[in-house]
Design a protein around this motif. Sequence first.
Motif, mmCIF file in Angstrom:
data_model
loop_
_atom_site.group_PDB
_atom_site.id
_atom_site.type_symbol
_atom_site.label_atom_id
_atom_site.label_comp_id
_atom_site.label_asym_id
_atom_site.label_seq_id
_atom_site.Cartn_x
_atom_site.Cartn_y
_atom_site.Cartn_z
ATOM 1 N N LYS A 196 1.110 -0.841 -0.327
ATOM 2 C CA LYS A 196 -0.057 -0.070 -0.151
ATOM 3 C C LYS A 196 0.968 1.172 0.262
ATOM 4 C CE LYS A 196 -3.479 2.430 2.554
ATOM 5 N NZ LYS A 196 -4.882 2.038 4.016
ATOM 6 N N ALA A 197 2.109 1.431 0.802
ATOM 7 C CA ALA A 197 2.767 2.216 0.988
ATOM 8 C C ALA A 197 4.195 2.490 0.162
ATOM 9 C CB ALA A 197 3.360 2.517 2.657
ATOM 10 N N HIS A 198 3.835 1.761 -0.554
ATOM 11 C CA HIS A 198 4.822 1.410 -2.230
ATOM 12 C C HIS A 198 6.221 1.943 -1.358
ATOM 13 C CE1 HIS A 198 1.874 1.034 -5.118
ATOM 14 N NE2 HIS A 198 1.282 2.408 -4.797
ATOM 15 N N THR A 199 6.553 1.151 -0.598
ATOM 16 C CA THR A 199 7.634 1.425 0.367
ATOM 17 C C THR A 199 8.961 0.300 0.463
ATOM 18 O OG1 THR A 199 6.705 0.819 2.631
ATOM 19 C CG2 THR A 199 7.080 3.849 1.288
ATOM 20 N N LEU A 200 8.734 -1.138 0.206
ATOM 21 C CA LEU A 200 8.953 -2.396 0.173
ATOM 22 C C LEU A 200 10.041 -2.466 -0.878
ATOM 23 C CD1 LEU A 200 6.598 -5.252 0.079
ATOM 24 C CD2 LEU A 200 8.484 -4.546 1.476
ATOM 25 N N HIS A 221 12.899 -3.961 -8.703
ATOM 26 C CA HIS A 221 12.196 -2.974 -7.935
ATOM 27 C C HIS A 221 11.618 -2.144 -9.848
ATOM 28 C CE1 HIS A 221 11.517 0.794 -6.407
ATOM 29 N NE2 HIS A 221 10.505 0.551 -5.511
ATOM 30 N N SER A 222 10.610 -2.200 -9.610
ATOM 31 C CA SER A 222 10.327 -1.279 -11.006
ATOM 32 C C SER A 222 9.839 0.188 -10.969
ATOM 33 C CB SER A 222 8.544 -2.161 -11.093
ATOM 34 O OG SER A 222 7.773 -1.422 -10.548
ATOM 35 N N ASP A 223 9.312 0.738 -11.790
ATOM 36 C CA ASP A 223 9.172 2.118 -11.766
ATOM 37 C C ASP A 223 7.484 2.055 -11.166
ATOM 38 O OD1 ASP A 223 7.940 1.131 -14.160
ATOM 39 O OD2 ASP A 223 8.908 2.713 -15.101
ATOM 40 N N ARG A 224 7.250 1.406 -10.915
ATOM 41 C CA ARG A 224 6.243 1.532 -10.574
ATOM 42 C C ARG A 224 5.910 1.094 -8.505
ATOM 43 N NH1 ARG A 224 1.419 2.168 -13.927
ATOM 44 N NH2 ARG A 224 0.081 1.222 -12.143
ATOM 45 N N ASP A 225 7.357 0.793 -8.586
ATOM 46 C CA ASP A 225 7.587 0.648 -6.789
ATOM 47 C C ASP A 225 6.754 -0.515 -6.611
ATOM 48 O OD1 ASP A 225 8.583 2.371 -6.663
ATOM 49 O OD2 ASP A 225 6.647 3.854 -6.164
ATOM 50 N N GLU A 226 6.819 -1.631 -7.400
ATOM 51 C CA GLU A 226 6.559 -2.748 -7.112
ATOM 52 C C GLU A 226 8.190 -3.343 -6.990
ATOM 53 O OE1 GLU A 226 2.517 -2.103 -10.578
ATOM 54 O OE2 GLU A 226 5.087 -2.712 -10.455
ATOM 55 N N ILE A 227 7.522 -4.067 -6.572
ATOM 56 C CA ILE A 227 8.438 -5.790 -6.484
ATOM 57 C C ILE A 227 8.313 -7.043 -7.177
ATOM 58 C CG2 ILE A 227 10.114 -7.379 -4.677
ATOM 59 C CD1 ILE A 227 10.632 -4.351 -4.165
ATOM 60 N N ILE A 228 9.984 -6.760 -8.157
ATOM 61 C CA ILE A 228 8.829 -8.226 -9.858
ATOM 62 C C ILE A 228 10.192 -9.346 -8.899
ATOM 63 C CG2 ILE A 228 9.200 -9.006 -11.882
ATOM 64 C CD1 ILE A 228 7.324 -6.375 -10.752
ATOM 65 N N ALA A 229 9.929 -10.758 -8.832
ATOM 66 C CA ALA A 229 10.143 -11.479 -8.585
ATOM 67 C C ALA A 229 9.745 -12.857 -9.503
ATOM 68 C CB ALA A 229 9.913 -12.420 -7.333
ATOM 69 N N VAL A 230 11.756 -12.817 -9.867
ATOM 70 C CA VAL A 230 11.622 -13.741 -11.431
ATOM 71 C C VAL A 230 12.296 -15.194 -11.390
ATOM 72 C CG1 VAL A 230 12.150 -14.126 -13.675
ATOM 73 C CG2 VAL A 230 12.084 -11.541 -12.836
ATOM 74 N N PHE A 231 11.426 -16.295 -11.089
ATOM 75 C CA PHE A 231 11.449 -17.941 -10.853
ATOM 76 C C PHE A 231 12.894 -17.893 -12.018
ATOM 77 C CE2 PHE A 231 8.611 -19.216 -7.857
ATOM 78 C CZ PHE A 231 8.281 -17.988 -7.251
ATOM 79 N N ASP A 232 14.227 -17.947 -12.121
ATOM 80 C CA ASP A 232 14.848 -17.537 -13.202
ATOM 81 C C ASP A 232 16.076 -18.597 -12.973
ATOM 82 O OD1 ASP A 232 17.314 -14.910 -12.746
ATOM 83 O OD2 ASP A 232 16.228 -15.627 -11.713
ATOM 84 N N ASP A 271 13.941 -4.757 9.131
ATOM 85 C CA ASP A 271 13.745 -3.572 8.903
ATOM 86 C C ASP A 271 12.336 -3.676 7.302
ATOM 87 O OD1 ASP A 271 14.832 -4.422 6.924
ATOM 88 O OD2 ASP A 271 16.864 -2.913 6.445
ATOM 89 N N ALA A 272 11.975 -4.665 7.156
ATOM 90 C CA ALA A 272 10.942 -4.478 5.739
ATOM 91 C C ALA A 272 9.598 -3.521 6.405
ATOM 92 C CB ALA A 272 10.308 -5.898 5.913
ATOM 93 N N PRO A 273 8.626 -2.503 5.972
ATOM 94 C CA PRO A 273 7.988 -1.892 5.735
ATOM 95 C C PRO A 273 6.320 -3.020 6.915
ATOM 96 C CG PRO A 273 8.321 -1.798 3.932
ATOM 97 C CD PRO A 273 9.661 -2.608 4.525
ATOM 98 N N VAL A 274 6.195 -2.359 7.223
ATOM 99 C CA VAL A 274 4.861 -3.682 7.528
ATOM 100 C C VAL A 274 3.925 -2.752 7.109
ATOM 101 C CG1 VAL A 274 5.647 -3.716 9.644
ATOM 102 C CG2 VAL A 274 4.318 -1.169 10.064
ATOM 103 N N GLY A 275 2.663 -3.583 7.044
ATOM 104 C CA GLY A 275 1.249 -2.824 6.618
ATOM 105 C C GLY A 275 1.426 -4.264 5.640
ATOM 106 N N GLU A 276 -0.121 -3.638 4.376
ATOM 107 C CA GLU A 276 -0.519 -5.067 3.527
ATOM 108 C C GLU A 276 0.386 -5.048 2.705
ATOM 109 O OE1 GLU A 276 -4.828 -5.609 2.450
ATOM 110 O OE2 GLU A 276 -5.704 -5.232 5.417
#
Length: 247
Positions: A102-106, A128-139, A166-171
């Motif tokens: 939600k906070a786009h801080t991951l 880390h994408s330019d939309r503040d998502e974390i992209i996990a690639v199973f390579d 130190d990960a941010p909390v939230g959904e």
Amino acid sequence: MRLRKALALTAVLSGVLVAATAPTAGADIGAGGGRPAPALPSRAQATCGDGKSTAFPIGARIRGGPAVYRTGAGLQTWYLDLTNTTNSECTAIHPIVVFTDKAHTLRPAHLRMEFDAPGGTFPVSLEHSDRDEIIAVFDGGDAFPGFTVGPGGSLTVKVGLSFAPDAPVGEVVADAALVQRKGDDGDWIGEAGGYRFSVEGPADPVEAGSLAHTGPREWAYGTGAVAALAAGGGLLLGARRLRRSAR
């Protein structure tokens, strides 16, 4: 479809998918269920299957994950089920999981992730994408050629996930896309609905026996995440990572 073509298609579809899936964003994932991914108007043009179906050749769902992850705790397990809906073998399947908070801080440093495959346990590459998502690639590096699912068969991928102290909390919502690698590119062959969970600190109270959220939320940042991700270039980012592994 080729990933670069998928980017153009999902840019158009992203608004439609968000509107269509918002009422059911809180899927029954933690309890072992899973909502099907929203249908697209045309199938992925992958080499597995006869190309005549209007559905993705690989069905997928995320299941069995906990409702709460504690920062600084060990790996927690969930599963990604893959089902080949065609009468031919599908090979070189690489899941790509998108984490949206939600906070786009991951950030990638906040997560540790791995998956089991024939040959051992492999780390997941995090971007880390330019939309503040974390992209996990199973390579899995050069040692992992991708998953293979026989005609009409199914495969369950065991996934481990944990969060740094130190990960941010939230959904957080996790959505998955399935890519079949083709040399320097890939075909989009499936997707899985959202797995919604909370990241909480080690001292935060948690209701015993709670399951992943199943009710509606006042915000739906994760609905249609695969489509929004593709529109923002996240799948392309994942494809670049796969290309680097293929060299």
